[in-house]
Design a protein around this motif. Structure first.
Motif, PDB file in Angstrom:
ATOM      1  N   SER A  11       1.122  -1.309   0.121  1.00 58.59           N
ATOM      2  CA  SER A  11       0.141  -0.122  -0.156  1.00 58.59           C
ATOM      3  C   SER A  11       1.259   1.431  -0.443  1.00 58.59           C
ATOM      4  O   SER A  11       2.037   1.168   0.901  1.00 58.59           O
ATOM      5  CB  SER A  11      -1.031  -0.146   1.351  1.00 58.59           C
ATOM      6  N   GLN A  13       0.560   5.805  -0.590  1.00 60.95           N
ATOM      7  CA  GLN A  13      -0.010   7.375  -1.204  1.00 60.95           C
ATOM      8  C   GLN A  13      -0.177   7.158  -2.321  1.00 60.95           C
ATOM      9  O   GLN A  13       1.445   7.339  -2.943  1.00 60.95           O
ATOM     10  CB  GLN A  13       0.286   8.066  -0.137  1.00 60.95           C
ATOM     11  N   PRO A  88      -4.619   6.606  -7.554  1.00 60.77           N
ATOM     12  CA  PRO A  88      -4.927   5.336  -7.681  1.00 60.77           C
ATOM     13  C   PRO A  88      -6.258   4.139  -7.980  1.00 60.77           C
ATOM     14  O   PRO A  88      -5.956   3.340  -8.057  1.00 60.77           O
ATOM     15  CB  PRO A  88      -6.735   6.245  -6.731  1.00 60.77           C
ATOM     16  N   THR A  91      -4.227   1.205  -8.729  1.00 57.50           N
ATOM     17  CA  THR A  91      -4.628  -0.191  -7.574  1.00 57.50           C
ATOM     18  C   THR A  91      -5.097  -1.588  -8.285  1.00 57.50           C
ATOM     19  O   THR A  91      -5.802  -1.745  -9.443  1.00 57.50           O
ATOM     20  CB  THR A  91      -5.582   0.633  -6.825  1.00 57.50           C
ATOM     21  N   THR A 116      -2.115  -1.212  -3.400  1.00 55.43           N
ATOM     22  CA  THR A 116      -3.354  -0.119  -3.421  1.00 55.43           C
ATOM     23  C   THR A 116      -3.020   1.560  -2.894  1.00 55.43           C
ATOM     24  O   THR A 116      -1.732   1.691  -2.403  1.00 55.43           O
ATOM     25  CB  THR A 116      -3.638  -0.507  -2.236  1.00 55.43           C
ATOM     26  N   SER A 118      -3.639   5.059  -2.221  1.00 54.97           N
ATOM     27  CA  SER A 118      -4.429   5.844  -1.616  1.00 54.97           C
ATOM     28  C   SER A 118      -4.193   6.954  -1.550  1.00 54.97           C
ATOM     29  O   SER A 118      -3.356   7.789  -2.413  1.00 54.97           O
ATOM     30  CB  SER A 118      -4.960   5.337   0.022  1.00 54.97           C
ATOM     31  N   SER A 119      -5.669   8.645  -1.760  1.00 54.81           N
ATOM     32  CA  SER A 119      -5.687   9.268  -2.672  1.00 54.81           C
ATOM     33  C   SER A 119      -5.198  10.097  -1.250  1.00 54.81           C
ATOM     34  O   SER A 119      -5.582   9.512   0.277  1.00 54.81           O
ATOM     35  CB  SER A 119      -6.437   9.466  -2.887  1.00 54.81           C
TER      36      SER A 119
END
Length: 119
Positions: A11, A13, A88, A91, A116, A118-119
């Motif tokens: 994961s 950002q 994103p 992903t 993954t 994420s915003s």
């Protein structure tokens, strides 16, 4: 028996980077192309990038070409995918695949590694 083992997912950002790796082992003969594909949630599988034995590289979209770099070690039968400026939309489950020789379809597939963003 041929095995492909991916690693490096996780994961991150938006704007971050990840590096995926894939190692192929087993009875591999006439290997030509090694590639990455991905399957975003709820979507079809899509081609990300490939690299031939002669180091010719192909990317799925201009966006991927601008942000991703595929590399290969022929001696070790490994490939990597350096992914920068992730969004994103990147992903997905990322899969490594290899063919069985020139002008053949991708035949062996890894189990996938999840990315993954994420915003």
């Amino acid at each position: 028996q041929v095995q492909l083992v991916e690693s490096g997912g996780g994961s991150v950002q938006a704007g971050g980077s990840l590096r995926l790796s894939c190692a192929a082992s087993g009875r591999i003969f006439n290997l030509d192309h090694m590639a990455w594909f991905r399957r975003p949630p709820g979507k079809e599988r899509e081609f990300v990038a490939s690299v031939a034995k002669n180091d010719a590289k192909t990317y799925g979209t201009t966006s991927m070409k601008a942000r991703f770099t595929i590399s290969r070690d022929n001696d070790k039968n490994t490939i990597s995918l350096q992914m920068n400026s992730l969004t994103p939309e990147d992903t997905a489950a990322y899969y490594c695949a290899i063919d069985r020789g020139p002008n053949t379809a991708y035949y062996y597939w890894g189990q996938g590694t999840q990315v993954t963003v994420s915003s």
